[in-house]
Design a protein around this motif. Sequence first.
Motif, PDB file in Angstrom:
ATOM      1  N   ILE A   5      55.438   6.195 -20.174  1.00 11.52           N
ATOM      2  CA  ILE A   5      54.775   7.419 -19.706  1.00 11.52           C
ATOM      3  C   ILE A   5      55.816   8.251 -18.963  1.00 11.52           C
ATOM      4  O   ILE A   5      56.617   7.695 -18.204  1.00 11.52           O
ATOM      5  N   ILE A   6      55.810   9.564 -19.200  1.00 15.25           N
ATOM      6  CA  ILE A   6      56.762  10.468 -18.531  1.00 15.25           C
ATOM      7  C   ILE A   6      55.988  11.600 -17.857  1.00 15.25           C
ATOM      8  O   ILE A   6      54.920  11.989 -18.331  1.00 15.25           O
ATOM      9  N   LEU A   7      56.490  12.106 -16.737  1.00 15.22           N
ATOM     10  CA  LEU A   7      55.652  13.052 -15.982  1.00 15.22           C
ATOM     11  C   LEU A   7      56.355  14.221 -15.303  1.00 15.22           C
ATOM     12  O   LEU A   7      55.724  14.913 -14.510  1.00 15.22           O
ATOM     13  N   GLU A   8      57.633  14.449 -15.592  1.00 17.17           N
ATOM     14  CA  GLU A   8      58.216  15.738 -15.152  1.00 17.17           C
ATOM     15  C   GLU A   8      58.651  16.466 -16.407  1.00 17.17           C
ATOM     16  O   GLU A   8      59.835  16.532 -16.750  1.00 17.17           O
ATOM     17  N   GLU A   9      57.673  17.001 -17.114  1.00 15.91           N
ATOM     18  CA  GLU A   9      57.907  17.506 -18.469  1.00 15.91           C
ATOM     19  C   GLU A   9      57.340  18.922 -18.531  1.00 15.91           C
ATOM     20  O   GLU A   9      56.151  19.126 -18.391  1.00 15.91           O
ATOM     21  N   HIS A  10      58.255  19.876 -18.715  1.00 20.86           N
ATOM     22  CA  HIS A  10      57.866  21.273 -18.534  1.00 20.86           C
ATOM     23  C   HIS A  10      57.572  21.997 -19.840  1.00 20.86           C
ATOM     24  O   HIS A  10      58.212  21.749 -20.858  1.00 20.86           O
ATOM     25  N   VAL A  11      56.621  22.916 -19.733  1.00 13.99           N
ATOM     26  CA  VAL A  11      56.310  23.829 -20.833  1.00 13.99           C
ATOM     27  C   VAL A  11      56.176  25.221 -20.236  1.00 13.99           C
ATOM     28  O   VAL A  11      56.150  25.376 -19.012  1.00 13.99           O
ATOM     29  N   ALA A  35      62.606  25.105 -27.120  1.00 14.09           N
ATOM     30  CA  ALA A  35      62.197  23.747 -26.740  1.00 14.09           C
ATOM     31  C   ALA A  35      61.125  23.768 -25.649  1.00 14.09           C
ATOM     32  O   ALA A  35      60.249  22.899 -25.603  1.00 14.09           O
ATOM     33  N   LEU A  36      61.217  24.778 -24.779  1.00 11.67           N
ATOM     34  CA  LEU A  36      60.268  24.871 -23.666  1.00 11.67           C
ATOM     35  C   LEU A  36      58.862  25.237 -24.151  1.00 11.67           C
ATOM     36  O   LEU A  36      57.863  24.758 -23.596  1.00 11.67           O
ATOM     37  N   ILE A  37      58.787  26.082 -25.163  1.00 13.20           N
ATOM     38  CA  ILE A  37      57.447  26.475 -25.627  1.00 13.20           C
ATOM     39  C   ILE A  37      56.935  25.534 -26.735  1.00 13.20           C
ATOM     40  O   ILE A  37      55.779  25.605 -27.116  1.00 13.20           O
ATOM     41  N   ASP A  38      57.779  24.615 -27.181  1.00 14.92           N
ATOM     42  CA  ASP A  38      57.333  23.615 -28.161  1.00 14.92           C
ATOM     43  C   ASP A  38      56.775  22.394 -27.432  1.00 14.92           C
ATOM     44  O   ASP A  38      57.327  21.952 -26.440  1.00 14.92           O
ATOM     45  N   LEU A  39      55.660  21.864 -27.933  1.00 16.25           N
ATOM     46  CA  LEU A  39      55.171  20.587 -27.411  1.00 16.25           C
ATOM     47  C   LEU A  39      54.784  19.650 -28.542  1.00 16.25           C
ATOM     48  O   LEU A  39      55.157  18.480 -28.546  1.00 16.25           O
ATOM     49  N   HIS A  40      54.052  20.187 -29.532  1.00 17.47           N
ATOM     50  CA  HIS A  40      53.491  19.315 -30.578  1.00 17.47           C
ATOM     51  C   HIS A  40      54.430  19.118 -31.759  1.00 17.47           C
ATOM     52  O   HIS A  40      54.112  18.368 -32.675  1.00 17.47           O
ATOM     53  N   GLY A  41      55.588  19.779 -31.731  1.00 14.52           N
ATOM     54  CA  GLY A  41      56.555  19.628 -32.816  1.00 14.52           C
ATOM     55  C   GLY A  41      57.634  18.618 -32.452  1.00 14.52           C
ATOM     56  O   GLY A  41      57.394  17.408 -32.400  1.00 14.52           O
ATOM     57  N   GLN A  42      58.836  19.145 -32.173  1.00 13.78           N
ATOM     58  CA  GLN A  42      59.979  18.277 -31.928  1.00 13.78           C
ATOM     59  C   GLN A  42      59.772  17.363 -30.714  1.00 13.78           C
ATOM     60  O   GLN A  42      60.169  16.209 -30.711  1.00 13.78           O
ATOM     61  N   PHE A  54      52.826   8.807 -23.622  1.00 12.72           N
ATOM     62  CA  PHE A  54      52.051   9.821 -22.913  1.00 12.72           C
ATOM     63  C   PHE A  54      52.972  10.645 -22.021  1.00 12.72           C
ATOM     64  O   PHE A  54      53.895  10.108 -21.411  1.00 12.72           O
ATOM     65  N   ALA A  55      52.708  11.963 -21.958  1.00 11.48           N
ATOM     66  CA  ALA A  55      53.471  12.857 -21.079  1.00 11.48           C
ATOM     67  C   ALA A  55      52.505  13.708 -20.264  1.00 11.48           C
ATOM     68  O   ALA A  55      51.551  14.260 -20.810  1.00 11.48           O
ATOM     69  N   ILE A  56      52.768  13.787 -18.958  1.00  8.07           N
ATOM     70  CA  ILE A  56      52.024  14.733 -18.113  1.00  8.07           C
ATOM     71  C   ILE A  56      52.865  15.997 -18.034  1.00  8.07           C
ATOM     72  O   ILE A  56      53.994  15.977 -17.536  1.00  8.07           O
ATOM     73  N   ILE A  57      52.326  17.099 -18.572  1.00 10.16           N
ATOM     74  CA  ILE A  57      53.102  18.334 -18.687  1.00 10.16           C
ATOM     75  C   ILE A  57      52.798  19.280 -17.532  1.00 10.16           C
ATOM     76  O   ILE A  57      51.743  19.188 -16.885  1.00 10.16           O
ATOM     77  N   SER A  58      53.732  20.189 -17.282  1.00 14.21           N
ATOM     78  CA  SER A  58      53.609  21.110 -16.143  1.00 14.21           C
ATOM     79  C   SER A  58      54.306  22.420 -16.473  1.00 14.21           C
ATOM     80  O   SER A  58      55.193  22.484 -17.322  1.00 14.21           O
ATOM     81  N   TYR A 294      64.866  20.053 -20.282  1.00 14.72           N
ATOM     82  CA  TYR A 294      66.196  20.184 -19.686  1.00 14.72           C
ATOM     83  C   TYR A 294      67.037  18.928 -19.919  1.00 14.72           C
ATOM     84  O   TYR A 294      68.254  18.966 -19.796  1.00 14.72           O
ATOM     85  N   GLU A 295      66.340  17.807 -20.171  1.00 19.51           N
ATOM     86  CA  GLU A 295      67.034  16.565 -20.495  1.00 19.51           C
ATOM     87  C   GLU A 295      66.445  16.000 -21.778  1.00 19.51           C
ATOM     88  O   GLU A 295      65.377  16.424 -22.236  1.00 19.51           O
ATOM     89  N   ASN A 296      67.128  14.990 -22.305  1.00 17.12           N
ATOM     90  CA  ASN A 296      66.878  14.489 -23.636  1.00 17.12           C
ATOM     91  C   ASN A 296      66.050  13.193 -23.584  1.00 17.12           C
ATOM     92  O   ASN A 296      66.409  12.266 -22.856  1.00 17.12           O
ATOM     93  N   ILE A 297      64.961  13.139 -24.351  1.00 15.09           N
ATOM     94  CA  ILE A 297      64.077  11.966 -24.313  1.00 15.09           C
ATOM     95  C   ILE A 297      64.811  10.707 -24.769  1.00 15.09           C
ATOM     96  O   ILE A 297      64.686   9.643 -24.149  1.00 15.09           O
ATOM     97  N   ALA A 298      65.605  10.811 -25.837  1.00 19.10           N
ATOM     98  CA  ALA A 298      66.289   9.620 -26.357  1.00 19.10           C
ATOM     99  C   ALA A 298      67.249   9.050 -25.318  1.00 19.10           C
ATOM    100  O   ALA A 298      67.343   7.826 -25.128  1.00 19.10           O
ATOM    101  N   GLU A 299      67.933   9.946 -24.609  1.00 16.19           N
ATOM    102  CA  GLU A 299      68.894   9.483 -23.599  1.00 16.19           C
ATOM    103  C   GLU A 299      68.178   8.728 -22.474  1.00 16.19           C
ATOM    104  O   GLU A 299      68.588   7.636 -22.068  1.00 16.19           O
TER     105      GLU A 299
END
Length: 331
Positions: A5-11, A35-42, A54-58, A294-299
Amino acid sequence: MKGKIILEEHVSMPDESLIPLLSFVSRNGRDLYDALIDLHGQRLADMNANGVEFAIISDNPGGAQSLRDPTAAAAYAVKSNNYIAQLVDRAPERFGAFAALSMHDAETAVKELQRCVQDLGMLGVMLHDGQEYLNDQGEISTRYYDDPRFDVFWAAVQELQTPVYIHPKPPVPSELRQLYGSRPWLIGPTFSFARDATFHILALCTGGVFDRFPDVKVIVGHLGENVLGQLGRIDHWLEKRDRGRILPAKRTVREYMETNVFITTAGYFSTAPLTYAITEIGADRILFSVDTPYENIAEGATWLDTLPISHSDVAKIGRLNTLKLFPRLQS
Ligand code: GRE
Ligand code: ZN
């Protein structure tokens, strides 16, 4: 591990006027905007590829906190919350949200918080540092949430059991001039974000907010900003110089960090400071996060999965602590 679960994820709401600002953060402002306005794609594809359930978006920083006009800030928060709630509704099994709030007026903030939690199903609040406002001299100033005017807000947060994420925002113009005019590379994630958010967390702890509202939970990103690195010295001098004289807080900063504050790994995938944080406040208080886009999920995910710490601590940090902090996530 699966089920992260991740929770500092911006849109952000689509707004191309953000691109010049984002070009200051990135070598390619247009890509960052996309990337900022994308959520359901990449972004969702990256979550799937890296075991993030799961991601809590802000909303993107500084959001409503950078708007100095109370009416504009309140309208912006409502618009952003409605937009983000729609994003969540397209995949509610994968996304939740933090509410955005204007903090010009605490009563207005409480009403919007109640709407976000009770009507839109949001899980908590993200405040982008203090609220900018125009003071009586017409200068841009900042209000911090240890100010007693915000006690009605903290009372509502405690009642609703909604954690509050204190996230950094860009500096105000006076600081841009005095500190960063000739040193613009120190703006943002290199330094000013941590400086400002550290101040705010210390203001909440030492100002007695958690004595007045003991069940409030605050989250801070970037491995606790700079609070933990200075913890011993801060408490040493608060006890030696200020306790019983000028200090409002009843307990040490360490005790609040062990009771009321949680830290996340957002934007800081570095093993030595993480193990130091575990030593100082324990693995139960640390939550995995990435800080997309701003940072990479895979990393971030690869770092978590290969940490030289126990499997049980990885499971706590990657998922279990967050489930405990947000009971609504379990239902
Ligand atoms: C953040 O949201 O934490 C952030 C930005 C911009 C650059 C780096 C960063 O908003 O970590
Ligand atoms: Zn962030």
